[in-house]
Design a protein around this motif. Structure first.
Motif, PDB file in Angstrom:
ATOM      1  N   ARG A  47      17.359  54.968 -54.756  1.00 45.64           N
ATOM      2  CA  ARG A  47      18.892  54.772 -55.289  1.00 45.64           C
ATOM      3  C   ARG A  47      18.915  55.317 -57.006  1.00 45.64           C
ATOM      4  O   ARG A  47      19.968  55.639 -57.583  1.00 45.64           O
ATOM      5  CB  ARG A  47      19.467  53.592 -55.014  1.00 45.64           C
ATOM      6  CG  ARG A  47      20.030  53.501 -53.605  1.00 45.64           C
ATOM      7  CD  ARG A  47      20.928  52.259 -53.372  1.00 45.64           C
ATOM      8  NE  ARG A  47      20.276  51.160 -53.608  1.00 45.64           N
ATOM      9  CZ  ARG A  47      19.646  50.228 -52.899  1.00 45.64           C
ATOM     10  NH1 ARG A  47      19.202  50.373 -51.821  1.00 45.64           N
ATOM     11  NH2 ARG A  47      18.832  48.895 -53.315  1.00 45.64           N
ATOM     12  N   ALA A  48      17.959  54.369 -57.330  1.00 45.39           N
ATOM     13  CA  ALA A  48      17.835  54.735 -59.007  1.00 45.39           C
ATOM     14  C   ALA A  48      17.402  56.098 -59.544  1.00 45.39           C
ATOM     15  O   ALA A  48      18.195  56.592 -60.289  1.00 45.39           O
ATOM     16  CB  ALA A  48      16.751  53.748 -59.699  1.00 45.39           C
ATOM     17  N   TRP A  49      16.602  56.698 -58.638  1.00 43.69           N
ATOM     18  CA  TRP A  49      16.313  58.031 -58.635  1.00 43.69           C
ATOM     19  C   TRP A  49      17.565  58.928 -58.621  1.00 43.69           C
ATOM     20  O   TRP A  49      17.740  60.063 -59.496  1.00 43.69           O
ATOM     21  CB  TRP A  49      15.237  58.465 -57.953  1.00 43.69           C
ATOM     22  CG  TRP A  49      14.777  59.989 -58.280  1.00 43.69           C
ATOM     23  CD1 TRP A  49      15.030  61.028 -57.446  1.00 43.69           C
ATOM     24  CD2 TRP A  49      14.000  60.380 -59.196  1.00 43.69           C
ATOM     25  NE1 TRP A  49      14.433  62.313 -58.115  1.00 43.69           N
ATOM     26  CE2 TRP A  49      13.896  61.958 -59.273  1.00 43.69           C
ATOM     27  CE3 TRP A  49      13.321  59.891 -60.440  1.00 43.69           C
ATOM     28  CZ2 TRP A  49      13.004  62.521 -60.066  1.00 43.69           C
ATOM     29  CZ3 TRP A  49      12.846  60.535 -61.364  1.00 43.69           C
ATOM     30  CH2 TRP A  49      12.443  61.934 -61.359  1.00 43.69           C
ATOM     31  N   LYS A  50      18.231  58.610 -57.644  1.00 39.76           N
ATOM     32  CA  LYS A  50      19.461  59.633 -57.399  1.00 39.76           C
ATOM     33  C   LYS A  50      20.430  59.526 -58.532  1.00 39.76           C
ATOM     34  O   LYS A  50      21.236  60.479 -59.140  1.00 39.76           O
ATOM     35  CB  LYS A  50      20.142  59.019 -56.279  1.00 39.76           C
ATOM     36  CG  LYS A  50      19.395  59.744 -54.966  1.00 39.76           C
ATOM     37  CD  LYS A  50      20.122  59.328 -53.559  1.00 39.76           C
ATOM     38  CE  LYS A  50      19.444  59.688 -52.327  1.00 39.76           C
ATOM     39  NZ  LYS A  50      19.937  59.150 -51.244  1.00 39.76           N
ATOM     40  N   ARG A  51      20.594  58.282 -59.133  1.00 36.04           N
ATOM     41  CA  ARG A  51      21.757  57.931 -60.265  1.00 36.04           C
ATOM     42  C   ARG A  51      20.998  58.793 -61.605  1.00 36.04           C
ATOM     43  O   ARG A  51      21.750  59.279 -62.275  1.00 36.04           O
ATOM     44  CB  ARG A  51      21.792  56.493 -60.577  1.00 36.04           C
ATOM     45  CG  ARG A  51      22.655  55.864 -59.546  1.00 36.04           C
ATOM     46  CD  ARG A  51      22.849  54.496 -60.293  1.00 36.04           C
ATOM     47  NE  ARG A  51      23.073  53.353 -58.763  1.00 36.04           N
ATOM     48  CZ  ARG A  51      22.099  52.354 -58.891  1.00 36.04           C
ATOM     49  NH1 ARG A  51      21.586  51.847 -59.746  1.00 36.04           N
ATOM     50  NH2 ARG A  51      22.401  51.774 -57.920  1.00 36.04           N
ATOM     51  N   ILE A  52      19.843  58.789 -61.749  1.00 32.64           N
ATOM     52  CA  ILE A  52      19.122  59.363 -63.155  1.00 32.64           C
ATOM     53  C   ILE A  52      19.331  60.810 -62.756  1.00 32.64           C
ATOM     54  O   ILE A  52      19.793  61.606 -63.864  1.00 32.64           O
ATOM     55  CB  ILE A  52      17.692  58.991 -63.212  1.00 32.64           C
ATOM     56  CG1 ILE A  52      17.444  57.667 -63.347  1.00 32.64           C
ATOM     57  CG2 ILE A  52      16.886  59.933 -64.084  1.00 32.64           C
ATOM     58  CD1 ILE A  52      16.048  56.847 -63.501  1.00 32.64           C
ATOM     59  N   LYS A  53      19.110  61.540 -61.668  1.00 33.08           N
ATOM     60  CA  LYS A  53      18.988  62.727 -61.619  1.00 33.08           C
ATOM     61  C   LYS A  53      20.479  63.295 -61.434  1.00 33.08           C
ATOM     62  O   LYS A  53      20.657  64.660 -61.666  1.00 33.08           O
ATOM     63  CB  LYS A  53      18.239  63.073 -60.107  1.00 33.08           C
ATOM     64  CG  LYS A  53      17.659  64.568 -60.019  1.00 33.08           C
ATOM     65  CD  LYS A  53      16.687  64.542 -58.997  1.00 33.08           C
ATOM     66  CE  LYS A  53      16.114  66.071 -58.991  1.00 33.08           C
ATOM     67  NZ  LYS A  53      15.258  66.314 -58.047  1.00 33.08           N
ATOM     68  N   GLY A  54      21.433  62.741 -60.829  1.00 32.65           N
ATOM     69  CA  GLY A  54      22.702  63.099 -61.039  1.00 32.65           C
ATOM     70  C   GLY A  54      23.252  63.111 -59.673  1.00 32.65           C
ATOM     71  O   GLY A  54      24.234  63.179 -58.988  1.00 32.65           O
TER      72      GLY A  54
END
Length: 54
Positions: A47-54
């Motif tokens: 979930r954190a990676w999806k928020r960072i990536k966009g």
């Protein structure tokens, strides 16, 4: 006070079976707990990676 050199102990089959069952349940419970914890951590990073990536 004297320490006996010979200790007589008796472990009946039911007690041995109960101890074995408790050990197996503990090991399996630990495996399941670690797997669930790992999935929770993986999902949090996902979930954190999806928020960072966009």
């Amino acid at each position: 006070m004297e320490h006996p050199e010979l200790v007589l102990a008796y472990l009946d089959p039911m007690s041995g079976s109960l101890i074995l069952q408790a050990v197996i349940a503990g090991v399996l419970g630990g495996i399941v707990t670690m797997k669930r914890a790992g999935l929770t951590v993986r999902d949090a990073f996902s979930r954190a990676w999806k928020r960072i990536k966009g």
